[in-house]
Motif scaffolding. Structure first.
Motif, PDB file in Angstrom:
ATOM      1  N   PRO A  34      67.012  -9.164 -34.269  1.00  0.00           N
ATOM      2  CA  PRO A  34      66.855  -8.991 -35.619  1.00  0.00           C
ATOM      3  C   PRO A  34      66.976  -9.703 -36.779  1.00  0.00           C
ATOM      4  CG  PRO A  34      69.317  -7.890 -34.936  1.00  0.00           C
ATOM      5  CD  PRO A  34      68.320  -8.944 -34.020  1.00  0.00           C
ATOM      6  N   ARG A 111      73.679  -9.239 -31.655  1.00  0.00           N
ATOM      7  CA  ARG A 111      72.760  -8.579 -30.881  1.00  0.00           C
ATOM      8  C   ARG A 111      73.349  -8.665 -29.318  1.00  0.00           C
ATOM      9  NH1 ARG A 111      66.393  -9.765 -29.838  1.00  0.00           N
ATOM     10  NH2 ARG A 111      66.637  -9.611 -27.405  1.00  0.00           N
ATOM     11  N   SER A 112      73.086  -7.634 -28.727  1.00  0.00           N
ATOM     12  CA  SER A 112      73.516  -7.558 -27.358  1.00  0.00           C
ATOM     13  C   SER A 112      72.629  -8.626 -26.624  1.00  0.00           C
ATOM     14  CB  SER A 112      72.938  -6.156 -26.675  1.00  0.00           C
ATOM     15  OG  SER A 112      73.228  -6.037 -25.389  1.00  0.00           O
ATOM     16  N   ASN A 118      68.095  -5.276 -24.704  1.00  0.00           N
ATOM     17  CA  ASN A 118      68.409  -4.512 -25.570  1.00  0.00           C
ATOM     18  C   ASN A 118      68.276  -5.522 -26.951  1.00  0.00           C
ATOM     19  OD1 ASN A 118      70.553  -3.571 -27.562  1.00  0.00           O
ATOM     20  ND2 ASN A 118      70.622  -1.836 -26.064  1.00  0.00           N
ATOM     21  N   TYR A 120      69.739  -4.047 -29.897  1.00  0.00           N
ATOM     22  CA  TYR A 120      70.616  -3.611 -31.059  1.00  0.00           C
ATOM     23  C   TYR A 120      72.001  -4.324 -30.838  1.00  0.00           C
ATOM     24  CZ  TYR A 120      67.021  -0.415 -31.213  1.00  0.00           C
ATOM     25  OH  TYR A 120      65.643   0.233 -31.376  1.00  0.00           O
ATOM     26  N   GLY A 121      72.660  -3.852 -31.552  1.00  0.00           N
ATOM     27  CA  GLY A 121      73.979  -4.708 -32.129  1.00  0.00           C
ATOM     28  C   GLY A 121      75.141  -4.570 -31.159  1.00  0.00           C
ATOM     29  N   ASP A 170      76.213  -7.679 -38.150  1.00  0.00           N
ATOM     30  CA  ASP A 170      75.682  -6.833 -37.179  1.00  0.00           C
ATOM     31  C   ASP A 170      74.111  -6.505 -37.185  1.00  0.00           C
ATOM     32  OD1 ASP A 170      78.159  -6.072 -35.652  1.00  0.00           O
ATOM     33  OD2 ASP A 170      78.740  -5.064 -37.492  1.00  0.00           O
ATOM     34  N   PHE A 172      70.671  -4.902 -37.236  1.00  0.00           N
ATOM     35  CA  PHE A 172      70.320  -3.781 -37.681  1.00  0.00           C
ATOM     36  C   PHE A 172      71.119  -2.831 -38.655  1.00  0.00           C
ATOM     37  CE2 PHE A 172      67.166  -4.385 -34.048  1.00  0.00           C
ATOM     38  CZ  PHE A 172      66.439  -4.387 -34.611  1.00  0.00           C
ATOM     39  N   GLY A 360      74.317  -1.205 -29.067  1.00  0.00           N
ATOM     40  CA  GLY A 360      73.969  -0.413 -30.303  1.00  0.00           C
ATOM     41  C   GLY A 360      74.508   1.013 -29.741  1.00  0.00           C
ATOM     42  N   ASP A 362      76.311   4.023 -30.547  1.00  0.00           N
ATOM     43  CA  ASP A 362      76.905   4.750 -31.957  1.00  0.00           C
ATOM     44  C   ASP A 362      78.427   4.626 -31.894  1.00  0.00           C
ATOM     45  OD1 ASP A 362      76.572   5.252 -34.615  1.00  0.00           O
ATOM     46  OD2 ASP A 362      77.034   7.313 -34.017  1.00  0.00           O
TER      47      ASP A 362
END
Lengths: 387, 101, 302
Positions: A34, A111-112, A118, A120-121, A170, A172, A360, A362
């Motif tokens: 991202p 990011r992963s 993946n 996401y973060g 982080d 996103f 990512g 939650d």
């Protein structure tokens, strides 16, 4: 104090705005989610000449950092940005930039790391590269991202430091979340950030050999100097934040941010945007009379070991919450915090490691409340656990 | 000077403060020679030399210099004795002599 | 595209200054000659970028610095990307009249550095990229690269019961670079130094990316006498296994067109890396040579 404008910006756009204010000569970058909107905004700024810089659309992250090193080696101020796989693809150049003492400034969108794929973060990308000799800072929001970018040039280019610096956002959660951000004025930033000066460069009037070989008799001395340089940043960071605060009115708390730790019995230590989730939980529990606190690590290198010892000195139990794991052992942040506490003469608090947010996943307010409950519950012998 | 000379006064760094900033050091800084690599040395016969400078052109180490008027001189500090100059000389004005080690 | 300068470069007007001196290259090293001559042409306002490889290993060993102009070692894959950064940095700082010049070996160019080279050509970076081709990873002890010719014995293309040296053909780097639409490309050989000098001088005037692929024999890796480097480099051209050519304005031209070839066998069997080759191997190499030349004549001069 200089006048500032307000703008509604994402973390990535705030980084781009900070980079423009810092007036780099060369930007070289390769797109990766991202991080992309940072380099898109910068390309537009160069196109409309609101940023006068050379913009290189390079063919890889390795080339992005290699080009920045080359530009730095003639005395230019440089910027690049990447994320995850791209950061890992740069790994050779990361060591190269720090060993050669080229103060490149880079934004990394945490990011992963594959596999499984993946976007996401989590923070396994940058934390797996703690040993590459870069100064590593972790922002909590868009405003801090912008301010860190501007401060990064002052820190990285300081003659006592002369070390590249990585600002981590982080993925996103910070890079793509919009906030109202204060933009320092250009004249303010110009006053804060003098032009880059160095003797560590190729010079047509005084030809130099750069990035040379040093054999066993000399090599370690260069590494000692590199270690000294990163340690020197401990003071330079504080001085830089003080100057920044005087000029722009935003004060930062040094290498860690410590909330209610003076009398806290139960403390969560974390870094990045998740601190923003922990803060309201701490305030709510405090209002119920619970003696809880938060340490947000802002810099992983140099590591704030003294600050951590001081903040955790009175705690009964401490939980290190991180989006990272060194497989087969524990989280890397936990290893660093534990090591800092082991140097303490006072009684150790009980230490727990909470691994969460990988890929990512939650981390909610309810999760944080459970973590504080866990800290208060009796020792069950387990140290490392996934949340 | 068109080429660097050995820095006889150079002292290796002893303490950290003696080291350069970063990895940057003055260009053309020579502290030792390559003479010991050589088992044979090229010798120019000034009588036969036409000063065509082919040997100067094709020397991988650039150690043949026209420092003397109308003639060429070999920097034996940095000649490695490869023999290219002797082989390529069209006048056969260069021969190789054993160093007699 | 720069204009071709009319003043012809020659031994008489080539600079007396040495920009690569006291280096630790092996005796008879063709690569160091290619580098030395190039810097004489490009002069003191050069930034040399040299990746991991022979020339960096022999040129910058603290505190012995053999370059007398500005020079920097790049990462192994990073010659062209660092060159791009050096050129961009110098431009952004308002520095005028400089040359950003890379010197990478065959592996650093055709294998690990190809991605960055391709990108730099695509951007038409104003850089000069010299590939000194000694046909294997010499600095690490003679391992096969993509520019190792078929049949050559290296430490990783051994000769045994099943294999007789490298089984792949030399990658056509000159044509690969040309296919990008590069601003200028040339092949050269240290066996034809004046042809090489002329191409260097042309490259120094090109407003864009120049690529010169110079054939630089290695006595240690190839197995011949140190005194024979120039002769071997010349024989490679004269037997037709290497060719001297240019590419500019979308056209290929030969700068040396031999009317007949000298013996391929003599060229190959004079080097220990080829001495195991059998008659059928030699005939195979000659067949490939003839195919290449028929392609050159058909495609370049049609």
């Amino acid at each position: 104090m200089m006048l500032e404008q307000k703008a509604f910006l994402s973390g990535n756009e705030a980084v781009a705005a900070g980079v423009r204010l810092a007036r780099p000569h060369v930007i070289a970058a390769y797109p990766i989610t991202p991080q992309t909107t940072v380099i898109e905004r910068l390309a537009e700024m160069v196109e409309d000449e609101s940023l006068k810089a050379e913009y290189l659309n390079v063919e890889s992250e390795h080339s992005a950092l290699s080009a920045c090193i080359g530009a730095s080696a003639v005395g230019a101020r440089t910027f690049t940005a990447t994320s995850s796989q791209g950061l890992l693809y740069m790994a050779e150049c990361l060591h190269y930039a720090s060993g050669g003492r080229f103060p490149v400034v880079m934004m990394n969108a945490n990011r992963s790391v594959a596999l499984p794929w993946n976007i996401y973060g989590d923070q396994r990308d940058s934390l797996s590269l703690l040993d590459c000799g870069w100064i590593q800072a972790y922002a909590e929001n868009a405003q801090e991202s912008l301010d860190l970018i501007i401060q990064a040039y002052a820190i990285a280019e300081h003659p006592d430091v002369l070390t590249p610096m990585m600002i981590n956002l982080d993925g996103f959660v910070i890079t793509h979340t919009y906030e109202l951000v204060s933009l320092p004025s250009q004249e303010g930033v110009d006053a804060f950030l003098p032009p880059f000066q160095t003797v560590n460069k190729m010079d047509l009037d005084h030809p130099m050999s750069l990035a040379f070989t040093a054999g066993p008799a000399y090599n370690q001395a260069f590494k000692q100097l590199q270690h000294q340089a990163v340690l020197s940043a401990l003071k330079v960071i504080l001085d830089t934040e003080e100057r920044f605060g005087q000029l722009f009115g935003r004060n930062y708390s040094g290498l860690i941010e410590s909330i209610h730790c003076e009398d806290a019995e139960f403390i969560i230590v974390t870094l990045g945007s998740v601190a923003g989730t922990v803060k309201p939980v701490v305030e709510r529990l405090r209002s119920l009379g619970e003696r809880v606190g938060l340490v947000r690590i802002r810099y992983m290198r140099p590591f704030p070991d003294r600050e951590i010892r001081k903040a955790l000195a009175g705690a009964k139990a401490v939980g290190v919450l991180e989006k990272d794991i060194s497989f087969g052992y524990e989280g890397t942040v936990f290893t660093n915090v534990n090591s800092a506490l082991m140097r303490s003469k006072v009684i150790q608090p009980r230490l727990l490691n909470f691994i969460g947010g990988l890929g990512g996943k939650d981390i909610s307010v309810a999760d944080i409340e459970r973590l504080f409950l866990r800290l208060k519950s009796p020792d069950d012998g387990e140290t490392v656990g996934f949340i | 000077m068109n080429y660097p000379l050995r820095q006889n006064s150079f002292k290796p760094p002893e303490k950290l403060a003696d080291y350069p900033v970063g990895t940057a050091f003055p260009a053309g800084h020579l502290v030792d020679t390559n003479a010991s690599w050589r088992s044979r040395r090229p010798v120019i016969d000034a009588e036969k030399c036409s000063n065509c400078r082919i040997c100067w052109l094709i020397c991988p180490d650039g150690v043949i210099h026209n420092t003397t008027p109308g003639g060429l001189e070999i920097d034996y500090d940095y000649c490695k004795g490869c023999g290219i100059c002797a082989k390529e000389c069209r006048q056969n004005a260069i021969h190789m002599e054993n160093e007699g080690i | 595209m720069g204009n071709r300068q009319e003043k012809k470069i020659s031994i008489r007007n080539l600079s007396d200054r040495e920009f690569f001196y006291g280096h630790k290259g092996c005796p008879g090293c063709g690569g160091s000659l290619a580098l030395r001559l190039a810097l004489k042409v490009f002069g003191e306002r050069s930034y040399a970028v040299v990746p991991a490889g022979c020339m960096s290993a022999v040129g910058f060993i603290f505190p012995q610095m053999a370059f007398t102009c500005n020079a920097i070692i790049s990462t192994f894959p990073g010659t062209a990307s660092m060159l791009s950064g050096v050129a961009a940095g110098a431009r952004a700082l308002g520095i005028k009249d400089f040359h950003a010049v890379g010197f990478a070996g065959d592996g650093g160019t055709a294998d690990i550095g190809l991605q960055a080279l391709s990108g730099a050509i695509d951007r038409h970076e104003k850089i000069i990229y010299i590939c000194y081709d000694n046909e294997a990873y010499m600095n690490t002890g003679v391992q096969k690269s993509a520019l190792t010719p078929a049949g050559a014995r290296t430490a990783t293309s051994p000769v045994g019961n099943r294999l007789r040296g490298a089984v792949t053909q030399k990658k056509p780097m000159f044509e690969i670079v040309a296919a990008h639409g590069v601003d200028y490309a040339a092949t050269a050989s240290v066996g034809y130094p004046l042809d090489y000098l002329r191409k260097l001088e042309y490259a120094s005037q090109v407003d864009g990316t120049s690529y010169i692929h110079v054939f630089t024999p290695c006595p240690i890796g190839w197995g011949y006498e140190t005194s024979d480097t120039i002769a071997v480099a010349k024989n490679a051209v004269d037997c037709g296994l290497w060719y001297l050519a240019e590419f500019s304005n979308g056209r290929f031209t030969l700068t040396h067109n031999p009317s007949e070839f000298i013996s391929v066998q003599d060229y190959l069997l004079g080097q220990s890396r080829f001495r195991h080759l059998q008659e059928e191997d030699l005939q195979g190499i000659i067949t490939m040579r003839d195919l290449k030349w028929s392609n050159i004549h058909r495609e370049w001069f049609s």
